[in-house]
Design a protein around this motif. Structure first.
Motif, short mmCIF file in Angstrom:
data_model
loop_
_atom_site.label_atom_id
_atom_site.label_comp_id
_atom_site.label_asym_id
_atom_site.label_seq_id
_atom_site.Cartn_x
_atom_site.Cartn_y
_atom_site.Cartn_z
N ALA A 40 17.21 2.93 6.77
CA ALA A 40 18.18 2.79 5.88
C ALA A 40 18.36 3.96 4.69
CB ALA A 40 18.01 1.63 5.00
N SER A 41 17.31 4.43 4.55
CA SER A 41 17.14 5.72 3.57
C SER A 41 17.68 6.83 4.42
CB SER A 41 15.87 5.94 2.86
OG SER A 41 15.65 7.31 2.20
N MET A 42 17.34 6.88 5.64
CA MET A 42 17.62 8.18 6.37
C MET A 42 19.17 8.20 6.55
SD MET A 42 14.48 8.47 8.90
CE MET A 42 14.88 9.82 9.80
N VAL A 43 19.49 6.88 7.02
CA VAL A 43 21.21 6.80 7.24
C VAL A 43 21.78 7.16 5.97
CG1 VAL A 43 22.75 5.11 7.69
CG2 VAL A 43 20.67 5.07 9.25
N ALA A 44 21.32 6.61 4.80
CA ALA A 44 21.99 6.89 3.58
C ALA A 44 21.96 8.43 3.32
CB ALA A 44 21.39 6.19 2.26
N THR A 45 21.04 9.04 3.30
CA THR A 45 20.96 10.45 3.35
C THR A 45 21.84 11.36 4.44
OG1 THR A 45 18.80 10.26 2.61
CG2 THR A 45 19.18 12.31 3.30
N ALA A 46 21.83 10.92 5.35
CA ALA A 46 22.61 11.40 6.61
C ALA A 46 24.22 11.30 6.26
CB ALA A 46 22.39 10.97 8.10
N GLN A 47 24.68 10.02 5.60
CA GLN A 47 25.91 9.87 5.15
C GLN A 47 26.14 10.66 4.16
OE1 GLN A 47 28.34 7.63 7.09
NE2 GLN A 47 29.57 8.72 5.47
N ARG A 48 25.43 10.68 3.17
CA ARG A 48 25.79 11.70 2.12
C ARG A 48 25.72 13.15 2.34
NH1 ARG A 48 21.52 8.83 -0.38
NH2 ARG A 48 19.91 10.32 -0.06
N ASP A 49 24.92 13.63 3.39
CA ASP A 49 24.96 15.04 3.68
C ASP A 49 26.26 14.88 4.63
OD1 ASP A 49 22.68 15.43 2.91
OD2 ASP A 49 21.39 15.41 4.70
N ALA A 50 26.57 14.15 5.47
CA ALA A 50 27.89 14.18 6.26
C ALA A 50 29.11 14.26 5.17
CB ALA A 50 28.21 12.68 7.13
N ARG A 52 29.19 15.34 2.10
CA ARG A 52 29.18 16.57 1.38
C ARG A 52 29.62 17.55 2.52
NH1 ARG A 52 25.89 20.39 2.12
NH2 ARG A 52 24.09 19.33 3.12
N VAL A 53 29.14 17.88 3.75
CA VAL A 53 29.76 18.64 4.66
C VAL A 53 31.18 18.38 4.88
CG1 VAL A 53 29.59 19.48 7.01
CG2 VAL A 53 27.43 19.09 5.84
N THR A 54 31.64 17.24 5.11
CA THR A 54 32.94 16.87 5.26
C THR A 54 33.79 17.53 4.07
OG1 THR A 54 32.46 15.04 6.48
CG2 THR A 54 34.68 15.01 5.72
N GLY A 55 33.45 16.95 2.84
CA GLY A 55 34.00 17.51 1.68
C GLY A 55 33.94 19.02 1.69
N ALA A 56 33.10 19.85 1.99
CA ALA A 56 32.68 21.26 1.95
C ALA A 56 33.87 21.87 2.80
CB ALA A 56 31.66 21.79 2.05
N SER A 57 33.87 21.04 4.09
CA SER A 57 34.67 21.54 5.17
C SER A 57 36.01 21.36 5.13
CB SER A 57 34.52 20.77 6.52
OG SER A 57 33.33 21.00 6.87
N GLN A 58 36.57 20.23 4.22
CA GLN A 58 37.87 20.11 3.71
C GLN A 58 38.39 21.01 2.69
OE1 GLN A 58 37.73 16.07 2.80
NE2 GLN A 58 38.63 15.19 4.78
N ALA A 59 37.56 21.31 1.94
CA ALA A 59 37.70 22.31 0.76
C ALA A 59 37.92 23.92 1.48
CB ALA A 59 36.57 22.20 -0.44
N ARG A 60 37.08 23.98 2.35
CA ARG A 60 37.29 25.32 2.84
C ARG A 60 38.36 25.58 3.54
NH1 ARG A 60 36.87 30.56 2.71
NH2 ARG A 60 36.32 31.51 4.76
N ALA A 61 38.80 24.43 4.53
CA ALA A 61 40.10 24.23 5.19
C ALA A 61 41.16 24.35 4.21
CB ALA A 61 40.37 22.89 5.86
N GLU A 62 41.25 23.74 3.09
CA GLU A 62 42.26 23.97 2.22
C GLU A 62 42.49 25.31 1.53
OE1 GLU A 62 45.68 23.31 -0.17
OE2 GLU A 62 44.76 22.08 1.52
#
Length: 154
Positions: A40-50, A52-62
């Protein structure tokens, strides 16, 4: 060993096995709980990372979209400026050619007017020469006729 001793010893063995199974089950349950918590901790960490990466990708795309839009606007503005410059240059060249053609036309018309005047003067001179020549011929022929006709009294 007697049967009773063996039975007691077997009873002790069964209870030891039962305790061992109980300890093994408890350990397995603890390991399973720890594994589930870690998963569960690994899933939560992976979700946070995902996220974060999605947000960064969206910001970069914008950011890239904004940069591309700005570049497109800059290129469009430059293209309009270049088109206006070329149009002005063509208009200037057209005006220069028009003026040059008008100067040439004026020169040619002036030359033609001079030639016309010269030709008209030549025609007038030739007409005068013809008139003079006719007069001389008429005079000459009249003199010749007068010499040929006998001067007879009538």
């Amino acid at each position: 060993m007697t049967v009773e001793e063996r039975g007691a010893s077997a009873g002790d063995g069964t209870s030891a096995v039962a305790r061992l199974l109980e300890v093994a089950t408890r350990n397995a349950d603890e390991l399973l709980a720890e594994s589930r918590a870690e998963a569960a901790s690994m899933v939560a960490t992976a979700q946070r990372d995902a996220d974060r990466v999605t947000g960064a990708s969206q910001a970069r795309a914008e950011q890239l979209r904004a940069e591309a839009s700005a570049e497109a606007d800059r290129v469009l503005t430059a293209a309009h400026a270049e088109a206006e410059r070329v149009h002005a240059e063509l208009e200037r060249a057209r005006a220069e050619q028009s003026a040059e053609l008008e100067r040439h036309r004026t020169t040619v018309l002036g030359d033609l007017a001079e030639q016309q005047a010269a030709l008209e003067a030549e025609i007038a001179r030739l007409q005068q020469v013809e008139q003079d020549h006719r007069e001389r011929m008429r005079s000459y022929l009249t003199q010749q006729l007068a010499q040929i006709e006998p001067t007879t009294p009538r």
